[in-house]
Scaffold this active site. Structure first.
Site: not given
Length: 175
Positions: A91, A100, A103, A105
Protein backbone atom coordinates in the site's frame (compact mmCIF):
# COMPACT_ATOMS: atom_id res chain seq x y z
CA UNK A 1 -4.84 -21.03 35.49
CA UNK A 2 -6.21 -18.30 33.20
CA UNK A 3 -4.01 -16.58 30.70
CA UNK A 4 -3.96 -12.77 30.46
CA UNK A 5 -5.98 -13.04 27.25
CA UNK A 6 -8.74 -14.98 29.02
CA UNK A 7 -8.79 -12.72 32.06
CA UNK A 8 -9.47 -9.57 30.04
CA UNK A 9 -12.77 -9.24 28.25
CA UNK A 10 -12.47 -8.95 24.48
CA UNK A 11 -13.54 -5.78 22.70
CA UNK A 12 -15.75 -6.32 19.63
CA UNK A 13 -14.27 -4.58 16.60
CA UNK A 14 -15.32 -3.90 13.03
CA UNK A 15 -12.72 -3.65 10.27
CA UNK A 16 -13.32 -2.68 6.65
CA UNK A 17 -11.21 -4.07 3.80
CA UNK A 18 -10.92 -2.56 0.35
CA UNK A 19 -8.82 -3.06 -2.78
CA UNK A 20 -8.92 -1.61 -6.28
CA UNK A 21 -5.46 -2.41 -7.65
CA UNK A 22 -3.95 -5.73 -8.69
CA UNK A 23 -5.70 -8.98 -7.86
CA UNK A 24 -8.36 -7.35 -5.71
CA UNK A 25 -9.99 -10.46 -4.26
CA UNK A 26 -6.60 -12.02 -3.47
CA UNK A 27 -5.55 -8.76 -1.81
CA UNK A 28 -8.64 -8.82 0.41
CA UNK A 29 -8.07 -12.45 1.36
CA UNK A 30 -4.40 -11.83 2.06
CA UNK A 31 -5.21 -8.79 4.16
CA UNK A 32 -7.76 -10.78 6.14
CA UNK A 33 -5.26 -13.58 6.73
CA UNK A 34 -2.52 -11.11 7.74
CA UNK A 35 -4.74 -9.48 10.35
CA UNK A 36 -5.19 -12.77 12.17
CA UNK A 37 -1.73 -14.31 11.75
CA UNK A 38 -0.68 -13.34 15.29
CA UNK A 39 -2.50 -13.28 18.63
CA UNK A 40 -4.73 -10.67 20.16
CA UNK A 41 -7.46 -10.80 17.53
CA UNK A 42 -10.07 -13.55 17.12
CA UNK A 43 -12.08 -13.91 13.92
CA UNK A 44 -15.88 -13.75 14.30
CA UNK A 45 -17.28 -13.26 10.78
CA UNK A 46 -16.63 -11.79 7.34
CA UNK A 47 -19.22 -10.24 5.06
CA UNK A 48 -19.90 -11.05 1.43
CA UNK A 49 -17.70 -9.15 -1.03
CA UNK A 50 -19.09 -6.02 -2.66
CA UNK A 51 -17.96 -4.18 -5.76
CA UNK A 52 -18.21 -0.44 -5.31
CA UNK A 53 -17.63 2.79 -7.18
CA UNK A 54 -14.65 4.73 -5.86
CA UNK A 55 -14.83 7.86 -3.73
CA UNK A 56 -12.30 10.45 -4.83
CA UNK A 57 -10.36 10.82 -8.06
CA UNK A 58 -11.08 8.65 -11.13
CA UNK A 59 -9.82 5.13 -10.50
CA UNK A 60 -10.89 1.47 -10.82
CA UNK A 61 -13.82 0.08 -8.83
CA UNK A 62 -13.15 -1.40 -5.40
CA UNK A 63 -13.89 -4.72 -3.83
CA UNK A 64 -14.94 -4.28 -0.19
CA UNK A 65 -15.77 -6.48 2.78
CA UNK A 66 -16.29 -6.04 6.51
CA UNK A 67 -14.76 -8.21 9.23
CA UNK A 68 -16.04 -8.68 12.76
CA UNK A 69 -13.53 -9.74 15.40
CA UNK A 70 -12.91 -9.88 19.12
CA UNK A 71 -9.83 -7.95 20.15
CA UNK A 72 -7.55 -8.05 23.19
CA UNK A 73 -5.17 -5.42 21.83
CA UNK A 74 -5.34 -1.70 22.59
CA UNK A 75 -6.97 0.21 19.72
CA UNK A 76 -3.66 1.82 18.70
CA UNK A 77 -1.98 -1.59 18.40
CA UNK A 78 -4.87 -2.84 16.29
CA UNK A 79 -4.53 0.18 14.01
CA UNK A 80 -0.80 -0.57 13.70
CA UNK A 81 -1.68 -4.14 12.69
CA UNK A 82 -4.07 -2.79 10.05
CA UNK A 83 -1.28 -0.61 8.66
CA UNK A 84 1.17 -3.54 8.71
CA UNK A 85 -1.33 -5.62 6.70
CA UNK A 86 -1.58 -2.81 4.16
CA UNK A 87 2.22 -2.52 3.96
CA UNK A 88 2.51 -6.26 3.30
CA UNK A 89 0.49 -5.62 0.14
CA UNK A 90 2.62 -2.62 -0.83
CA UNK A 91 0.00 0.00 0.00
CA UNK A 92 1.34 3.41 -1.00
CA UNK A 93 -0.13 6.55 0.60
CA UNK A 94 0.50 9.27 -1.97
CA UNK A 95 -3.01 10.55 -2.69
CA UNK A 96 -5.97 11.06 -0.37
CA UNK A 97 -8.70 8.62 -1.40
CA UNK A 98 -6.41 7.38 -4.17
CA UNK A 99 -6.22 3.84 -5.54
CA UNK A 100 -4.70 1.16 -3.34
CA UNK A 101 -3.78 -2.49 -3.30
CA UNK A 102 -5.21 -2.88 0.19
CA UNK A 103 -6.99 -0.59 2.62
CA UNK A 104 -7.77 -1.81 6.15
CA UNK A 105 -9.77 0.60 8.29
CA UNK A 106 -10.62 0.27 11.96
CA UNK A 107 -14.29 1.26 11.93
CA UNK A 108 -15.45 0.51 15.47
CA UNK A 109 -13.54 -0.47 18.59
CA UNK A 110 -16.27 -1.48 21.05
CA UNK A 111 -18.12 1.62 22.22
CA UNK A 112 -14.99 3.78 22.20
CA UNK A 113 -15.33 7.32 20.91
CA UNK A 114 -12.15 9.30 20.27
CA UNK A 115 -11.32 12.49 18.38
CA UNK A 116 -7.60 11.78 18.38
CA UNK A 117 -6.39 12.78 14.88
CA UNK A 118 -4.23 9.64 14.69
CA UNK A 119 -7.06 7.31 15.73
CA UNK A 120 -10.56 8.72 15.39
CA UNK A 121 -13.21 6.30 16.62
CA UNK A 122 -15.56 5.37 15.28
CA UNK A 123 -14.11 5.90 11.81
CA UNK A 124 -15.13 9.47 10.92
CA UNK A 125 -16.87 8.71 7.62
CA UNK A 126 -18.11 5.14 8.07
CA UNK A 127 -21.66 6.28 8.81
CA UNK A 128 -21.80 7.89 5.32
CA UNK A 129 -20.20 5.09 3.32
CA UNK A 130 -22.45 2.46 1.75
CA UNK A 131 -19.35 0.39 0.92
CA UNK A 132 -18.88 -0.08 4.69
CA UNK A 133 -22.53 -0.13 5.77
CA UNK A 134 -23.90 -2.64 3.21
CA UNK A 135 -21.41 -5.45 3.90
CA UNK A 136 -21.58 -4.75 7.64
CA UNK A 137 -25.37 -5.06 7.63
CA UNK A 138 -25.07 -8.44 5.88
CA UNK A 139 -22.85 -9.84 8.61
CA UNK A 140 -24.33 -7.98 11.61
CA UNK A 141 -27.98 -6.89 11.20
CA UNK A 142 -27.92 -5.35 14.69
CA UNK A 143 -24.71 -3.37 14.09
CA UNK A 144 -24.39 0.10 15.61
CA UNK A 145 -21.90 2.90 15.04
CA UNK A 146 -21.42 4.66 18.39
CA UNK A 147 -22.71 8.20 18.21
CA UNK A 148 -24.39 7.64 14.83
CA UNK A 149 -26.89 4.81 15.27
CA UNK A 150 -27.91 1.54 13.72
CA UNK A 151 -26.17 0.43 10.55
CA UNK A 152 -29.50 -0.49 8.91
CA UNK A 153 -30.91 3.01 9.43
CA UNK A 154 -27.69 4.68 8.29
CA UNK A 155 -27.58 2.57 5.11
CA UNK A 156 -31.18 3.39 4.31
CA UNK A 157 -30.33 7.11 4.56
CA UNK A 158 -27.18 6.77 2.42
CA UNK A 159 -28.61 4.43 -0.23
CA UNK A 160 -26.90 1.78 -2.33
CA UNK A 161 -25.87 3.78 -5.40
CA UNK A 162 -22.62 2.38 -6.79
CA UNK A 163 -22.59 -0.58 -4.39
CA UNK A 164 -23.56 -4.15 -5.26
CA UNK A 165 -22.83 -7.59 -3.86
CA UNK A 166 -20.37 -9.53 -5.98
CA UNK A 167 -22.09 -12.90 -6.21
CA UNK A 168 -19.77 -15.90 -6.19
CA UNK A 169 -16.86 -14.04 -4.61
CA UNK A 170 -16.31 -14.80 -0.95
CA UNK A 171 -13.49 -14.52 1.53
CA UNK A 172 -12.54 -17.54 3.57
CA UNK A 173 -12.12 -17.32 7.33
CA UNK A 174 -8.44 -16.90 8.18
CA UNK A 175 -6.50 -20.08 8.82
Amino acid sequence: MTSPMQAVRATPVVLALGSNLGYRLNNLQGGLDALFDTGGLAFVAVSPVYETSPVGPPQPDYLNAVVLADCWLPARMLLDRCHASEAAFERVRTEVWGPRTLDVDLIVYGDEVSNDPELTLPHPRAHERAFVLAPWLDVDPDGVIPGHGRVAVLLKAVGLAGVHRLNGSVLQSPV
